[in-house]
Design an enzyme around this catalytic site. Structure first.
Site, PDB file in Angstrom:
ATOM      1  N   HIS A  45      28.598   3.654 -20.057  1.00  0.00           N
ATOM      2  CA  HIS A  45      29.897   4.324 -20.240  1.00  0.00           C
ATOM      3  C   HIS A  45      30.815   3.907 -19.119  1.00  0.00           C
ATOM      4  O   HIS A  45      30.483   4.085 -17.947  1.00  0.00           O
ATOM      5  CB  HIS A  45      29.728   5.849 -20.179  1.00  0.00           C
ATOM      6  CG  HIS A  45      29.175   6.424 -21.441  1.00  0.00           C
ATOM      7  ND1 HIS A  45      29.327   7.745 -21.776  1.00  0.00           N
ATOM      8  CD2 HIS A  45      28.480   5.856 -22.441  1.00  0.00           C
ATOM      9  CE1 HIS A  45      28.741   7.958 -22.942  1.00  0.00           C
ATOM     10  NE2 HIS A  45      28.213   6.835 -23.361  1.00  0.00           N
TER      11      HIS A  45
ATOM     12  N   TYR B  24      35.236  16.185 -21.585  1.00  0.00           N
ATOM     13  CA  TYR B  24      35.188  17.482 -20.909  1.00  0.00           C
ATOM     14  C   TYR B  24      36.444  18.251 -21.308  1.00  0.00           C
ATOM     15  O   TYR B  24      37.552  17.806 -21.023  1.00  0.00           O
ATOM     16  CB  TYR B  24      35.206  17.296 -19.391  1.00  0.00           C
ATOM     17  CG  TYR B  24      33.924  16.750 -18.800  1.00  0.00           C
ATOM     18  CD1 TYR B  24      33.624  15.392 -18.842  1.00  0.00           C
ATOM     19  CD2 TYR B  24      33.011  17.599 -18.181  1.00  0.00           C
ATOM     20  CE1 TYR B  24      32.456  14.899 -18.285  1.00  0.00           C
ATOM     21  CE2 TYR B  24      31.843  17.113 -17.620  1.00  0.00           C
ATOM     22  CZ  TYR B  24      31.569  15.768 -17.672  1.00  0.00           C
ATOM     23  OH  TYR B  24      30.407  15.289 -17.117  1.00  0.00           O
TER      24      TYR B  24
ATOM     25  N   PRO C 269      25.797  21.827 -13.792  1.00  0.00           N
ATOM     26  CA  PRO C 269      25.681  20.489 -14.376  1.00  0.00           C
ATOM     27  C   PRO C 269      27.005  19.790 -14.693  1.00  0.00           C
ATOM     28  O   PRO C 269      26.998  18.637 -15.129  1.00  0.00           O
ATOM     29  CB  PRO C 269      24.880  20.727 -15.663  1.00  0.00           C
ATOM     30  CG  PRO C 269      25.049  22.166 -15.969  1.00  0.00           C
ATOM     31  CD  PRO C 269      25.291  22.878 -14.695  1.00  0.00           C
TER      32      PRO C 269
ATOM     33  N   LYS D  30      25.085  15.808 -11.673  1.00  0.00           N
ATOM     34  CA  LYS D  30      24.537  15.345 -10.403  1.00  0.00           C
ATOM     35  C   LYS D  30      23.051  15.667 -10.175  1.00  0.00           C
ATOM     36  O   LYS D  30      22.406  15.048  -9.321  1.00  0.00           O
ATOM     37  CB  LYS D  30      25.329  15.960  -9.235  1.00  0.00           C
ATOM     38  CG  LYS D  30      26.730  15.423  -9.113  1.00  0.00           C
ATOM     39  CD  LYS D  30      26.743  14.037  -8.496  1.00  0.00           C
ATOM     40  CE  LYS D  30      28.029  13.305  -8.692  1.00  0.00           C
ATOM     41  NZ  LYS D  30      27.988  12.200  -9.621  1.00  0.00           N
TER      42      LYS D  30
ATOM     43  N   TYR E  62      31.963  10.684  -9.381  1.00  0.00           N
ATOM     44  CA  TYR E  62      31.218  10.764 -10.639  1.00  0.00           C
ATOM     45  C   TYR E  62      30.241   9.598 -10.780  1.00  0.00           C
ATOM     46  O   TYR E  62      29.081   9.782 -11.158  1.00  0.00           O
ATOM     47  CB  TYR E  62      32.195  10.803 -11.827  1.00  0.00           C
ATOM     48  CG  TYR E  62      31.568  11.347 -13.091  1.00  0.00           C
ATOM     49  CD1 TYR E  62      31.839  12.641 -13.533  1.00  0.00           C
ATOM     50  CD2 TYR E  62      30.687  10.575 -13.848  1.00  0.00           C
ATOM     51  CE1 TYR E  62      31.261  13.148 -14.685  1.00  0.00           C
ATOM     52  CE2 TYR E  62      30.108  11.082 -15.000  1.00  0.00           C
ATOM     53  CZ  TYR E  62      30.399  12.359 -15.415  1.00  0.00           C
ATOM     54  OH  TYR E  62      29.813  12.854 -16.555  1.00  0.00           O
TER      55      TYR E  62
HETATM   56  C1  LIG Z   1      16.771  24.006 -17.990  1.00  0.00           C
HETATM   57  C2  LIG Z   1      17.524  22.906 -17.292  1.00  0.00           C
HETATM   58  C3  LIG Z   1      18.512  22.216 -17.971  1.00  0.00           C
HETATM   59  C4  LIG Z   1      19.238  21.209 -17.332  1.00  0.00           C
HETATM   60  N1  LIG Z   1      20.211  20.589 -18.003  1.00  0.00           N
HETATM   61  C5  LIG Z   1      20.949  19.658 -17.370  1.00  0.00           C
HETATM   62  C6  LIG Z   1      21.984  19.015 -18.045  1.00  0.00           C
HETATM   63  O1  LIG Z   1      22.220  19.283 -19.224  1.00  0.00           O
HETATM   64  N2  LIG Z   1      22.732  18.097 -17.374  1.00  0.00           N
HETATM   65  C7  LIG Z   1      22.478  17.799 -16.051  1.00  0.00           C
HETATM   66  O2  LIG Z   1      23.150  16.946 -15.452  1.00  0.00           O
HETATM   67  N3  LIG Z   1      21.455  18.373 -15.389  1.00  0.00           N
HETATM   68  C8  LIG Z   1      20.704  19.299 -16.015  1.00  0.00           C
HETATM   69  N4  LIG Z   1      19.708  19.894 -15.354  1.00  0.00           N
HETATM   70  C9  LIG Z   1      19.428  19.468 -13.978  1.00  0.00           C
HETATM   71  C10 LIG Z   1      18.442  18.297 -13.898  1.00  0.00           C
HETATM   72  O3  LIG Z   1      17.682  18.222 -15.065  1.00  0.00           O
HETATM   73  C11 LIG Z   1      17.569  18.475 -12.652  1.00  0.00           C
HETATM   74  O4  LIG Z   1      18.428  18.388 -11.538  1.00  0.00           O
HETATM   75  C12 LIG Z   1      16.430  17.473 -12.529  1.00  0.00           C
HETATM   76  O5  LIG Z   1      15.440  17.757 -13.477  1.00  0.00           O
HETATM   77  C13 LIG Z   1      15.820  17.518 -11.118  1.00  0.00           C
HETATM   78  O6  LIG Z   1      14.639  16.753 -11.080  1.00  0.00           O
HETATM   79  P1  LIG Z   1      13.412  17.227 -10.198  1.00  0.00           P
HETATM   80  O7  LIG Z   1      12.380  16.175 -10.329  1.00  0.00           O
HETATM   81  O8  LIG Z   1      13.879  17.594  -8.847  1.00  0.00           O
HETATM   82  O9  LIG Z   1      12.911  18.596 -10.835  1.00  0.00           O
HETATM   83  P2  LIG Z   1      12.273  18.883 -12.305  1.00  0.00           P
HETATM   84  O10 LIG Z   1      12.820  17.940 -13.303  1.00  0.00           O
HETATM   85  O11 LIG Z   1      12.440  20.339 -12.496  1.00  0.00           O
HETATM   86  O12 LIG Z   1      10.758  18.515 -12.094  1.00  0.00           O
HETATM   87  C14 LIG Z   1       9.855  19.358 -11.410  1.00  0.00           C
HETATM   88  C15 LIG Z   1       8.473  19.164 -11.993  1.00  0.00           C
HETATM   89  O13 LIG Z   1       7.548  19.951 -11.254  1.00  0.00           O
HETATM   90  C16 LIG Z   1       6.694  20.629 -12.162  1.00  0.00           C
HETATM   91  N5  LIG Z   1       6.182  21.812 -11.486  1.00  0.00           N
HETATM   92  C17 LIG Z   1       6.789  23.006 -11.311  1.00  0.00           C
HETATM   93  N6  LIG Z   1       5.988  23.841 -10.654  1.00  0.00           N
HETATM   94  C18 LIG Z   1       4.844  23.167 -10.385  1.00  0.00           C
HETATM   95  C19 LIG Z   1       3.642  23.511  -9.731  1.00  0.00           C
HETATM   96  N7  LIG Z   1       3.454  24.738  -9.233  1.00  0.00           N
HETATM   97  N8  LIG Z   1       2.671  22.581  -9.638  1.00  0.00           N
HETATM   98  C20 LIG Z   1       2.853  21.330 -10.150  1.00  0.00           C
HETATM   99  N9  LIG Z   1       3.972  20.959 -10.795  1.00  0.00           N
HETATM  100  C21 LIG Z   1       4.966  21.868 -10.905  1.00  0.00           C
HETATM  101  C22 LIG Z   1       7.566  20.912 -13.343  1.00  0.00           C
HETATM  102  O14 LIG Z   1       6.810  21.160 -14.526  1.00  0.00           O
HETATM  103  C23 LIG Z   1       8.372  19.634 -13.448  1.00  0.00           C
HETATM  104  O15 LIG Z   1       7.736  18.662 -14.222  1.00  0.00           O
HETATM  105  C24 LIG Z   1      18.953  20.897 -15.976  1.00  0.00           C
HETATM  106  C25 LIG Z   1      17.939  21.570 -15.303  1.00  0.00           C
HETATM  107  C26 LIG Z   1      17.239  22.577 -15.938  1.00  0.00           C
HETATM  108  C27 LIG Z   1      16.174  23.309 -15.172  1.00  0.00           C
END
Ligand SMILES: Cc1cc2nc3c(=O)[nH]c(=O)nc-3n(C[C@H](O)[C@H](O)[C@H](O)COP(=O)(O)OP(=O)(O)OC[C@H]3O[C@@H](n4cnc5c(N)ncnc54)[C@H](O)[C@@H]3O)c2cc1C
Length: 392
Positions: free
Chosen positions: A74, A200, A292, A296, A383
């Protein structure tokens, strides 16, 4: 059962998986522990916008094969207000663009490539507990297949998201938080997008976002009340609301279709500091959450582990772990920039109150970013993604 690795990683989301790959590329061994099963994490629909630096990193690591084939490049976004659309051309403004590719697709790719290389991920690891991280020999205790396990390592990376166990296990952190009085109702629909870029929309009934995940699937969001229940939103009601908020006077229309998934996500800004205690380090959503609107969250997770992998690499090459002392400050500079950008985008685009003065301020801000090149470039640079912080 006792096992040993160099870095124990809790969580197989974007942060944990990218870190595991970055370490493997430097010959550093790690074990990823994930509480959920493989299918669950591979089908969890969340973010979809990859900043330019995130894409470049995945390419450098040789992880972007399918992303480059199937991701949607994009070169800009549109901002709609008062019934008109205004385009911001990121490529023209910054020389860079973004890529739309579902987070669950990235997770699928990173899991498949890691397992094919013979590197371990333990799915369905229960009762995961980081231990002894105030010593140079931390351990992670967990249960798997009915057995107790102890993983001995040099460092624990807490990449377990906002509701994980790592942050609560860490002593002495403080948080900076903001709750918003609204949430996002997000849908995934079997409907071909009618436009190539995200729209948006600031509408008097609330914010709406038109986006997509592939040439056949749209991903759309509506601002709803923070305490809204998904049961109140039938598919018909969702489409009717989009019919009110999205169309613009220039004839923009969109396809509807079967809704494959719908969920309500709260909006929150959150930063925990410090992001490390001894040999336990937090990365991604475990340490910070952004609303969101700025797209980011996943990108910040990747930016954190870029810094962390560099610090770990240097520690193994020099035998000195002092780089960890600079981890929090290095990450938080970029995190706070993204926090501000996400807060600013959220405040500019959502219905904040019934106050007409507030609405006029929003319109003025939107007129500035769509009418003034310097303001447009500032939005665009944030962005598409500011450069990763250099490894300290
Ligand atoms: C419900 C939801 C919807 C979202 N929607 C958007 C969106 O539409 N647009 C956008 O830009 N961002 C969105 N986000 C934000 C984005 O998806 C997150 O910032 C991103 O997933 C961060 O990655 P991460 O690896 O830090 O955490 P996560 O992706 O949360 O990964 C953490 C991992 O750790 C695992 N875990 C948790 N607890 C334990 C434990 N005790 N032991 C072992 N493993 C564990 C989880 O199962 C998961 O697989 C959303 C976030 C959420 C929670």
């Amino acid at each position: 059962m006792i096992t040993t690795t160099q870095v124990g990683i809790i969580g197989a989301g974007p942060a944990g998986l990218v870190l595991a790959h970055m370490l493997a590329a430097r010959g550093i061994e790690s074990l990823v522990l994930e509480v959920r099963d493989r299918s669950y994490v591979e089908h969890r629909v969340r973010a979809g916008v990859l900043e330019h630096p995130s894409v470049e990193l995945l390419r450098d690591l040789g992880l972007a094969g399918r992303l480059d084939r199937e991701g949607l490049a994009h070169r800009g976004i549109e901002l709609a207000f008062e019934g008109r659309r205004h385009r911001l051309d990121f490529l023209e403004l910054t020389g860079r663009s973004i890529t739309v590719y579902g987070q669950q697709e990235i997770v699928k790719d990173l899991i498949a490539i890691r397992l094919a290389a013979g590197d371990p991920i333990v799915f369905e690891a229960a009762e995961v507990e980081p231990c002894a991280f105030d010593t140079p020999h931390p351990t992670i205790r967990y249960r798997h297949d009915g057995q107790d396990h102890e993983l001995r390592c040099d460092l624990i990376a807490g990449c377990d998201g906002f509701h994980g166990v790592s942050r609560p296990a860490m002593p002495g952190w403080t948080s900076f938080e903001r709750e918003y009085p609204f949430a996002w109702l997000g849908i995934l629909a079997d409907a071909a997008p009618t436009i190539d870029e995200l729209i948006y929309t600031n509408h008097e009934r609330g914010f709406a976002l038109y986006s997509m995940r592939s040439p056949k699937i749209t991903r759309m969001y509506l601002q709803v009340a923070a305490d809204e229940a998904i049961e109140n939103w039938s598919d018909d009601r969702i489409w009717s609301e989009f019919d009110i908020r999205l169309p613009t006077g220039d004839g923009f229309s969109f396809n509807s279709g079967p809704i494959l998934e719908k969920a309500i996500t709260p909006m929150r800004s959150f930063v925990a500091s410090p992001m490390r205690s001894g040999r336990l380090v937090l990365a991604g959503d475990a340490a910070h959450i952004v609303p969101p609107t700025g797209a980011k969250g996943m990108n910040l997770a990747i930016a954190d582990v870029f810094v962390l992998a560099g610090i770990i690499d240097r520690a193994y090459r020099t035998g000195r772990w002092e780089g960890l002392d600079r981890y929090t400050d290095t990450c938080l500079g970029r995190v706070w920039r993204a926090q501000h950008f996400s807060y600013w985008m959220t405040s500019m685009l959502h219905r904040l109150s019934d106050d007409p003065f507030q609405y006029q301020l929003q319109l003025s801000e939107l007129a500035l970013v769509t009418g003034n090149v310097s303001a447009a470039r500032s939005l665009a640079e944030n962005y598409v993604g500011l450069p990763f912080a250099p490894v300290p």
